[in-house]
Design an enzyme around this catalytic site. Structure first.
Site, PDB file in Angstrom:
ATOM      1  N   ASP A  90       0.838  -1.208   0.000  1.00  0.00           N
ATOM      2  CA  ASP A  90       0.000   0.000   0.000  1.00  0.00           C
ATOM      3  C   ASP A  90       0.872   1.257   0.000  1.00  0.00           C
ATOM      4  OD1 ASP A  90      -2.486  -1.588   0.541  1.00  0.00           O
ATOM      5  OD2 ASP A  90      -1.414  -2.004   2.393  1.00  0.00           O
ATOM      6  N   TYR A 117       6.128 -14.399   0.724  1.00  0.00           N
ATOM      7  CA  TYR A 117       5.468 -14.682   2.002  1.00  0.00           C
ATOM      8  C   TYR A 117       5.943 -16.056   2.469  1.00  0.00           C
ATOM      9  CZ  TYR A 117       2.492 -11.116  -0.115  1.00  0.00           C
ATOM     10  OH  TYR A 117       2.037  -9.975  -0.725  1.00  0.00           O
ATOM     11  N   GLN A 149      13.588   1.667  -2.103  1.00  0.00           N
ATOM     12  CA  GLN A 149      12.977   1.162  -3.341  1.00  0.00           C
ATOM     13  C   GLN A 149      13.928   1.222  -4.544  1.00  0.00           C
ATOM     14  OE1 GLN A 149       9.253   3.366  -3.610  1.00  0.00           O
ATOM     15  NE2 GLN A 149       8.110   1.490  -3.195  1.00  0.00           N
ATOM     16  N   ARG A 191       6.607 -10.658  -4.845  1.00  0.00           N
ATOM     17  CA  ARG A 191       5.299 -10.943  -4.246  1.00  0.00           C
ATOM     18  C   ARG A 191       4.373  -9.731  -4.404  1.00  0.00           C
ATOM     19  NH1 ARG A 191       6.834 -10.333   2.232  1.00  0.00           N
ATOM     20  NH2 ARG A 191       5.997  -8.206   2.401  1.00  0.00           N
ATOM     21  N   GLY A 192       3.135  -9.892  -3.929  1.00  0.00           N
ATOM     22  CA  GLY A 192       2.219  -8.757  -3.814  1.00  0.00           C
ATOM     23  C   GLY A 192       1.966  -8.031  -5.116  1.00  0.00           C
ATOM     24  N   GLU A 193       2.278  -6.749  -5.111  1.00  0.00           N
ATOM     25  CA  GLU A 193       1.925  -5.934  -6.270  1.00  0.00           C
ATOM     26  C   GLU A 193       3.117  -5.129  -6.802  1.00  0.00           C
ATOM     27  OE1 GLU A 193      -1.898  -4.156  -6.184  1.00  0.00           O
ATOM     28  OE2 GLU A 193      -1.271  -2.388  -7.285  1.00  0.00           O
ATOM     29  N   ASP A 194       3.729  -4.344  -5.936  1.00  0.00           N
ATOM     30  CA  ASP A 194       4.745  -3.423  -6.446  1.00  0.00           C
ATOM     31  C   ASP A 194       6.041  -4.149  -6.832  1.00  0.00           C
ATOM     32  OD1 ASP A 194       5.458  -0.665  -7.062  1.00  0.00           O
ATOM     33  OD2 ASP A 194       6.917  -0.876  -5.452  1.00  0.00           O
ATOM     34  N   SER A 195       6.519  -5.057  -5.992  1.00  0.00           N
ATOM     35  CA  SER A 195       7.753  -5.784  -6.353  1.00  0.00           C
ATOM     36  C   SER A 195       7.510  -6.650  -7.587  1.00  0.00           C
ATOM     37  CB  SER A 195       8.262  -6.635  -5.190  1.00  0.00           C
ATOM     38  OG  SER A 195       7.305  -7.597  -4.803  1.00  0.00           O
TER      39      SER A 195
HETATM   40  O1  TRH Z   1       4.675  -6.093   0.813  1.00  0.00           O
HETATM   41  P1  TRH Z   1       3.776  -6.717  -0.150  1.00  0.00           P
HETATM   42  O2  TRH Z   1       3.414  -8.095   0.118  1.00  0.00           O
HETATM   43  O3  TRH Z   1       2.468  -5.851  -0.308  1.00  0.00           O
HETATM   44  C1  TRH Z   1       1.188  -6.401  -0.429  1.00  0.00           C
HETATM   45  C2  TRH Z   1       0.620  -6.272  -1.784  1.00  0.00           C
HETATM   46  O4  TRH Z   1       0.678  -4.961  -2.265  1.00  0.00           O
HETATM   47  C3  TRH Z   1      -0.809  -6.732  -1.776  1.00  0.00           C
HETATM   48  O5  TRH Z   1      -1.396  -6.581  -3.030  1.00  0.00           O
HETATM   49  C4  TRH Z   1      -1.562  -5.912  -0.775  1.00  0.00           C
HETATM   50  O6  TRH Z   1      -2.855  -6.288  -0.703  1.00  0.00           O
HETATM   51  C5  TRH Z   1      -0.903  -6.099   0.566  1.00  0.00           C
HETATM   52  O7  TRH Z   1       0.442  -5.693   0.480  1.00  0.00           O
HETATM   53  C6  TRH Z   1      -1.597  -5.313   1.632  1.00  0.00           C
HETATM   54  O8  TRH Z   1       4.454  -6.694  -1.607  1.00  0.00           O
HETATM   55  P2  TRH Z   1       4.723  -5.508  -2.634  1.00  0.00           P
HETATM   56  O9  TRH Z   1       3.451  -5.005  -3.225  1.00  0.00           O
HETATM   57  O10 TRH Z   1       5.698  -6.024  -3.550  1.00  0.00           O
HETATM   58  O11 TRH Z   1       5.350  -4.344  -1.779  1.00  0.00           O
HETATM   59  C7  TRH Z   1       6.652  -4.409  -1.290  1.00  0.00           C
HETATM   60  C8  TRH Z   1       7.324  -3.055  -1.395  1.00  0.00           C
HETATM   61  O12 TRH Z   1       8.551  -3.084  -0.722  1.00  0.00           O
HETATM   62  C9  TRH Z   1       7.628  -2.665  -2.829  1.00  0.00           C
HETATM   63  O13 TRH Z   1       7.402  -1.277  -3.000  1.00  0.00           O
HETATM   64  C10 TRH Z   1       9.111  -2.953  -2.968  1.00  0.00           C
HETATM   65  C11 TRH Z   1       9.576  -2.625  -1.592  1.00  0.00           C
HETATM   66  N1  TRH Z   1      10.849  -3.200  -1.168  1.00  0.00           N
HETATM   67  C12 TRH Z   1      11.887  -2.347  -0.871  1.00  0.00           C
HETATM   68  O14 TRH Z   1      11.759  -1.127  -1.033  1.00  0.00           O
HETATM   69  N2  TRH Z   1      13.064  -2.877  -0.408  1.00  0.00           N
HETATM   70  C13 TRH Z   1      13.253  -4.208  -0.249  1.00  0.00           C
HETATM   71  O15 TRH Z   1      14.335  -4.622   0.174  1.00  0.00           O
HETATM   72  C14 TRH Z   1      12.178  -5.074  -0.586  1.00  0.00           C
HETATM   73  C15 TRH Z   1      12.357  -6.557  -0.461  1.00  0.00           C
HETATM   74  C16 TRH Z   1      10.988  -4.540  -1.023  1.00  0.00           C
END
Ligand code: TRH
Length: 380
Positions: A20, A196, A258, A274-278
Site C-alpha cells: 500500500d 510470504y 525502493q 510478491r504482492g503488487e509493487d515488487s
Molecule cells: O509487501 P507486499 O506483500 O504488499 C502487499 C501487496 O501490495 C498486496 O497486493 C496488498 O494487498 C498487501 O500488500 C496489503 O508486496 P509488494 O506489493 O511487492 O510491496 C513491497 C514493497 O517493498 C515494494 O514497494 C518494494 C519494496 N521493497 C523495498 O523497497 N526494499 C526491499 O528490500 C524489498 C524486499 C521490497
C-alpha cells in the site's frame, strides 16, 4: 504571477505489508517529479513507510520527502481543505470531515479510487467507470492493468534506459552488489527471493543445493526467513548472514530503499517477488520471475494468478509455458517446486528473451501516473 500547481491528495492506509505504501509513495513521487503537481500523501502508518524510506520522521505530522508533502493521517482528523484531485488508494475510507470538505468545494474535486492490480479481463470494462457518490461528488474507479483500456502500470520516466545502462555495466553491478555486502559466487545463478511464508521453499532450496551450477540466493529480511531457517537448521537469521549448502549459497540482505531494490532486481538473473509493487518492478527488470501472489479469501487470488499467466505466457512455446506456469502454480500452492524449477531451467534462454519482450510490450503503453493525469484532463 507563478502558475498555481494542481493539488493532489493521496490517501493510504497501510493494511499490512508494504504494498500500500510502496505503490502510493512511488506514485506521489512521480506525480511531483514528472508532472509538476503539488502532492500531499496521507499515510496512517509512518513506521511501515520508514522501512521503504529511512529518512521518514515517524513522529512528524508533516514533512517534505522528495518534493512530496507527507502527512501523518491521524486517527482524530483535523480540518483540512480538499485538493483538486483526491485519490483513495485501495478503497481506503476517507475521513468524513474531508469528504464534507470535498462536497463543499467549488469546483468539486475529481475523486478516484486507485484499485489493486489485476490481469483479469473485467478490469478493462470497469476502469474509469463512475463508482459511488458522496453528496454531489462522484467517485471513479481507476484500475491499473496490463492491457489496453486499463490504467497501466507505474513506470518512472527513463526507467528502462537506466535499467539497461546498469545491466550493461559490470562495474556498476559489482559496485552496487558490494555496497550490500554481496560478493557473487563465481559462475553462480544470482537469484533474489522476496516472498510470504512458503513451505514449498524447502524443495526449491534442496534442488538448488544439488544443482551442477551454483546458485547464490539473496533474501531480503522478511516473512520467508522462517522457511529458510528451517531448511538451513539455524535460528535468528538476519541481514549479513551467509550460509553455504553444497552448490547453494544463501545470503540475507537488509531491506533496502525502493531504488536500491530495483537495482537488486536488475542485478539478478531470476527474481522471486510478491504482492503488487515488487511484482511490477521485477517485470521492468526484464528478467524471468516467480510471483508469490497475495492470498485472498475464497482463493480468488488464484483467478488473478491464472489471468496473469494467460497474458504473460502468450508467445512462449508450449513446453516453456507449461514449465513456468507449473512453477508459479506450485509456488502459490505451497507445493514442492523442484521438478518445476528443473523444467523451467531447461527453457532458460527462451524465458529470458520473453521476459525482455514482455517488459517492452508493457512499456509501450502509458504509465499509470500519466494515465491518471490524462484522466483528470479529460474529466475537466
Ligand atoms: O509487501 P507486499 O506483500 O504488499 C502487499 C501487496 O501490495 C498486496 O497486493 C496488498 O494487498 C498487501 O500488500 C496489503 O508486496 P509488494 O506489493 O511487492 O510491496 C513491497 C514493497 O517493498 C515494494 O514497494 C518494494 C519494496 N521493497 C523495498 O523497497 N526494499 C526491499 O528490500 C524489498 C524486499 C521490497
Amino acid at each position: 504571477m507563478p502558475e498555481m500547481k494542481t493539488r493532489w491528495d493521496i490517501f493510504c492506509t497501510v493494511v499490512d505489508n508494504f504494498g500500500d505504501i510502496g505503490v502510493t509513495w512511488r506514485l506521489a513521487r512521480q506525480l511531483v517529479a514528472e508532472h509538476s503537481l503539488a502532492v500531499r500523501l496521507w499515510v496512517d502508518d509512518l513506521r511501515a513507510f520508514e522501512r521503504l524510506c529511512p529518512d521518514i520522521d515517524v513522529a512528524a505530522a508533516q514533512q517534505w520527502q522528495e518534493g512530496v508533502d507527507v502527512r501523518h493521517w491521524p486517527a482524530a482528523w483535523l480540518p483540512t481543505d480538499a485538493a483538486d484531485v483526491v485519490i483513495a488508494a485501495f478503497a481506503c475510507q476517507l475521513p468524513s470531515a474531508y469528504m464534507d470538505a470535498m462536497a463543499a468545494r467549488d469546483p468539486r474535486p475529481l475523486w478516484m479510487n486507485l484499485d489493486y492490480l489485476s490481469a483479469e479481463d473485467w478490469v478493462i470494462g470497469c476502469h474509469g467507470l463512475p463508482s459511488v457518490k458522496y453528496q454531489s461528488v462522484q467517485k471513479y474507479f481507476f484500475f491499473p492493468g496490463f492491457q489496453e483500456g486499463t490504467g497501466g502500470l507505474l513506470r518512472e520516466g527513463g526507467l528502462l534506459e537506466r535499467r539497461r545502462q546498469f545491466q550493461q555495466s559490470a562495474e556498476a553491478q559489482r559496485e552496487f552488489l558490494q555496497s550490500l555486502g554481496i560478493d557473487p559466487v563465481p559462475g553462480a545463478l544470482l537469484i533474489s527471493l522476496f516472498a510470504y511464508e512458503n513451505t514449498g521453499l524447502a524443495s526449491w532450496l534442496e534442488v538448488m543445493a544439488g544443482d551442477s551450477r551454483p546458485t547464490h540466493l539473496l533474501v531480503p529480511e522478511g516473512r520467508i526467513l522462517g522457511d529458510v531457517e528451517r531448511w538451513l537448521g539455524v535460528e535468528g537469521l538476519a541481514a549479513g548472514a551467509v550460509h553455504v549448502r553444497d552448490a547453494l549459497t544463501v545470503q540475507v540482505l537488509p531491506f533496502v530503499r525502493q531504488d536500491q531494490y530495483d537495482r537488486l532486481l536488475w542485478s539478478c538473473e531470476f527474481n522471486a517477488v510478491r504482492g503488487e509493487d515488487s511484482f511490477v518492478r521485477a517485470q521492468w527488470a526484464g528478467r524471468p520471475l516467480l510471483w508469490h501472489i497475495y492470498r485472498q479469501d475464497e482463493d480468488i487470488h488464484l483467478d488473478k494468478l491464472e489471468a496473469f499467466l494467460t497474458l504473460y505466457t502468450e508467445g512462449l512455446s508450449a513446453p516453456a509455458r507449461e514449465a513456468i506456469s507449473g512453477l508459479w502454480r506450485a509456488w502459490n500452492g505451497a507445493d514442492p517446486v523442484a521438478d518445476q524449477w528443473l523444467a523451467t531451467r531447461k527453457h532458460w534462454p527462451e524465458l529470458q528473451k520473453h521476459a525482455e519482450a514482455w517488459c517492452l510490450e508493457q512499456a509501450s503503453r502509458a504509465d499509470l501516473a500519466t494515465a491518471l493525469v490524462q484522466f483528470y484532463r479529460n474529466w475537466l
